[in-house]
Scaffold this motif. Sequence first.
Motif, PDB file in Angstrom:
ATOM      1  N   SER A 121       0.840  -1.205   0.000  1.00  0.00           N
ATOM      2  CA  SER A 121       0.000   0.000   0.000  1.00  0.00           C
ATOM      3  C   SER A 121       0.872   1.250   0.000  1.00  0.00           C
ATOM      4  O   SER A 121       0.641   2.192  -0.771  1.00  0.00           O
ATOM      5  CB  SER A 121      -0.922   0.008   1.227  1.00  0.00           C
ATOM      6  N   GLN A 122       1.871   1.261   0.871  1.00  0.00           N
ATOM      7  CA  GLN A 122       2.767   2.414   0.952  1.00  0.00           C
ATOM      8  C   GLN A 122       3.607   2.555  -0.313  1.00  0.00           C
ATOM      9  O   GLN A 122       3.846   3.664  -0.802  1.00  0.00           O
ATOM     10  CB  GLN A 122       3.649   2.280   2.188  1.00  0.00           C
ATOM     11  N   ALA A 123       4.038   1.412  -0.864  1.00  0.00           N
ATOM     12  CA  ALA A 123       4.841   1.448  -2.086  1.00  0.00           C
ATOM     13  C   ALA A 123       4.009   1.910  -3.276  1.00  0.00           C
ATOM     14  O   ALA A 123       4.502   2.631  -4.148  1.00  0.00           O
ATOM     15  CB  ALA A 123       5.433   0.066  -2.352  1.00  0.00           C
ATOM     16  N   MET A 124       2.745   1.507  -3.333  1.00  0.00           N
ATOM     17  CA  MET A 124       1.886   1.918  -4.442  1.00  0.00           C
ATOM     18  C   MET A 124       1.706   3.433  -4.449  1.00  0.00           C
ATOM     19  O   MET A 124       1.732   4.070  -5.516  1.00  0.00           O
ATOM     20  CB  MET A 124       0.530   1.222  -4.337  1.00  0.00           C
ATOM     21  N   ILE A 125       1.524   4.026  -3.265  1.00  0.00           N
ATOM     22  CA  ILE A 125       1.411   5.487  -3.193  1.00  0.00           C
ATOM     23  C   ILE A 125       2.695   6.137  -3.694  1.00  0.00           C
ATOM     24  O   ILE A 125       2.659   7.109  -4.459  1.00  0.00           O
ATOM     25  CB  ILE A 125       1.105   5.922  -1.745  1.00  0.00           C
ATOM     26  N   ALA A 126       3.841   5.587  -3.288  1.00  0.00           N
ATOM     27  CA  ALA A 126       5.122   6.150  -3.722  1.00  0.00           C
ATOM     28  C   ALA A 126       5.273   6.087  -5.235  1.00  0.00           C
ATOM     29  O   ALA A 126       5.831   7.001  -5.860  1.00  0.00           O
ATOM     30  CB  ALA A 126       6.269   5.397  -3.051  1.00  0.00           C
ATOM     31  N   ASP A 127       4.772   5.019  -5.856  1.00  0.00           N
ATOM     32  CA  ASP A 127       4.918   4.856  -7.304  1.00  0.00           C
ATOM     33  C   ASP A 127       3.924   5.705  -8.097  1.00  0.00           C
ATOM     34  O   ASP A 127       4.209   6.096  -9.231  1.00  0.00           O
ATOM     35  CB  ASP A 127       4.733   3.381  -7.682  1.00  0.00           C
ATOM     36  N   GLY A 318       3.911  11.222   7.025  1.00  0.00           N
ATOM     37  CA  GLY A 318       4.186  11.139   5.597  1.00  0.00           C
ATOM     38  C   GLY A 318       5.597  11.506   5.215  1.00  0.00           C
ATOM     39  O   GLY A 318       6.106  11.026   4.194  1.00  0.00           O
ATOM     40  N   ARG A 319       6.274  12.332   6.017  1.00  0.00           N
ATOM     41  CA  ARG A 319       7.603  12.776   5.610  1.00  0.00           C
ATOM     42  C   ARG A 319       8.625  11.641   5.685  1.00  0.00           C
ATOM     43  O   ARG A 319       9.479  11.510   4.808  1.00  0.00           O
ATOM     44  CB  ARG A 319       8.046  13.974   6.458  1.00  0.00           C
ATOM     45  N   ALA A 320       8.531  10.830   6.739  1.00  0.00           N
ATOM     46  CA  ALA A 320       9.472   9.709   6.844  1.00  0.00           C
ATOM     47  C   ALA A 320       9.259   8.721   5.700  1.00  0.00           C
ATOM     48  O   ALA A 320      10.221   8.247   5.077  1.00  0.00           O
ATOM     49  CB  ALA A 320       9.314   9.017   8.196  1.00  0.00           C
ATOM     50  N   TYR A 321       7.998   8.411   5.394  1.00  0.00           N
ATOM     51  CA  TYR A 321       7.719   7.490   4.293  1.00  0.00           C
ATOM     52  C   TYR A 321       8.157   8.074   2.957  1.00  0.00           C
ATOM     53  O   TYR A 321       8.594   7.348   2.057  1.00  0.00           O
ATOM     54  CB  TYR A 321       6.229   7.146   4.260  1.00  0.00           C
ATOM     55  N   ALA A 322       8.030   9.400   2.806  1.00  0.00           N
ATOM     56  CA  ALA A 322       8.492  10.041   1.573  1.00  0.00           C
ATOM     57  C   ALA A 322      10.005   9.882   1.411  1.00  0.00           C
ATOM     58  O   ALA A 322      10.503   9.642   0.300  1.00  0.00           O
ATOM     59  CB  ALA A 322       8.109  11.516   1.579  1.00  0.00           C
ATOM     60  N   ILE A 323      10.750   9.995   2.513  1.00  0.00           N
ATOM     61  CA  ILE A 323      12.197   9.811   2.448  1.00  0.00           C
ATOM     62  C   ILE A 323      12.539   8.374   2.093  1.00  0.00           C
ATOM     63  O   ILE A 323      13.414   8.098   1.256  1.00  0.00           O
ATOM     64  CB  ILE A 323      12.848  10.212   3.787  1.00  0.00           C
ATOM     65  N   VAL A 324      11.847   7.414   2.725  1.00  0.00           N
ATOM     66  CA  VAL A 324      12.110   6.000   2.427  1.00  0.00           C
ATOM     67  C   VAL A 324      11.814   5.703   0.962  1.00  0.00           C
ATOM     68  O   VAL A 324      12.549   4.955   0.303  1.00  0.00           O
ATOM     69  CB  VAL A 324      11.273   5.091   3.350  1.00  0.00           C
ATOM     70  N   ALA A 325      10.739   6.292   0.434  1.00  0.00           N
ATOM     71  CA  ALA A 325      10.421   6.102  -0.980  1.00  0.00           C
ATOM     72  C   ALA A 325      11.521   6.657  -1.876  1.00  0.00           C
ATOM     73  O   ALA A 325      11.832   6.083  -2.927  1.00  0.00           O
ATOM     74  CB  ALA A 325       9.084   6.782  -1.300  1.00  0.00           C
ATOM     75  N   GLU A 326      12.136   7.762  -1.463  1.00  0.00           N
ATOM     76  CA  GLU A 326      13.250   8.333  -2.227  1.00  0.00           C
ATOM     77  C   GLU A 326      14.475   7.422  -2.187  1.00  0.00           C
ATOM     78  O   GLU A 326      15.220   7.309  -3.148  1.00  0.00           O
ATOM     79  CB  GLU A 326      13.608   9.710  -1.668  1.00  0.00           C
ATOM     80  N   LEU A 327      14.683   6.782  -1.035  1.00  0.00           N
ATOM     81  CA  LEU A 327      15.852   5.917  -0.889  1.00  0.00           C
ATOM     82  C   LEU A 327      15.743   4.638  -1.712  1.00  0.00           C
ATOM     83  O   LEU A 327      16.746   4.082  -2.143  1.00  0.00           O
ATOM     84  CB  LEU A 327      16.035   5.535   0.589  1.00  0.00           C
TER      85      LEU A 327
END
Length: 411
Positions: A121-127, A318-327
């Motif tokens: 779910s979190q990865a789908m939002i990032a993509d 959301g900010r931490a997840y946004a950073i992880v998505a960038e990594l």
Amino acid sequence: MPIWQTRQPLPREVRLLVAARAVNRLGAFSLSFLTVLIATRFGANATTAGVISAAFGLATIPSRLVGGRLADRLGQRRTIVVGLTACALAQLGIAGADSLVVVTVFAILLGLAFELYEPPSQAMIADLVAADERVRAYSLLNAALAAAGMAAGLLAAALGRWDFRWMFVVDALTCSICAAVVHLMLPANRPTPARTAQGPQRRLSPWRDPALLLMLGCGTLMAVVCLQVMMLLPLALVDRGMQAADAGLLSTASAVTLVAGQPLVRAARVAMLPMSVAFALGYGLMTLGLIGYAGAHGLPAYVVSTIVWSAGDLVLVGRAYAIVAELAPEHHSGRYMAVYGLSWGVAAVVAPIAGTELLQRAGVTALWATMAGVCLALAFLQPAVARAVDIRRTRPALDTTDARAPADSVE
């Protein structure tokens, strides 16, 4: 740019996923009553009921890791559907169990399925969302879950007066509805391409990424603080001569703050804050709110403190997840989200043990002062990690390429 000027709406697929997860959250109240069901229906003592619940919690740790791997291998949509369907079946098994052994088996199976759908779910939002919109998307997801959680409490109060087993039936129904929406209305992503060489696969392992491990450390500290509030606030209120049930009112105040504060999250000036500044601001507000808990002696003071720390949580969400998505390298966002999400599994083991000991030995004031100290430390640590990630973004090859592999090696 005016402070309240907002950007374009999030993609339709993201809004559908958020709505589906909110429906799923409506039934997620059942787990809070698992120990009660075990004790009342099967006559188990409190220790036995606690052990079974702990077995469920322990099973959720590998569940999240498997969910991340499946997301990258099978695809995000498939993994979400599989996870939700498995949760529904396990919930029905608990509702229909006729012995302590059977309910224990289904509780463990539920734990093994419970976190499968979180990383995809979190990865789908990032993509699906552009990098500069990810904070807003994850904040919307958190607000939707908070709003659904308020309604879930009312539903739990109604069903709990009838039969605890119906809670698990309703949870199974919401899982099934969410799975159907995801399967029918969201796009399928392409699984990770197969690799022939083992070296690059090791190189892309999230466990070998120092920046992700730093994020995991900070996230675990944050999760410990949040779980202390969730688990120990009722006990702390009783210690101050208040009703444990008042914790429900404070939980509602926190959820209302997260939902009502969404326009602020969408405000251009807030959304464009540098990550390091946002982390410092968010953890600073959480520190003030927890200091307020340490000195509060009446419900109004607790409500004000709750709103303050919840405002900090609003900035952070959301900010931490946004950073992880960038990594995360391409096709590996599921595994990265899974590893970062382990912070909650670790905290679920540490928080109740450390918190109850601190509460018994040092008292309420020391408990919340300690949590405020943790948030103050994070106000300095997390911005430093965010700055390090910013530096890494400017030279990704130095961080994502194995020293033993050629610099232009792909997968």
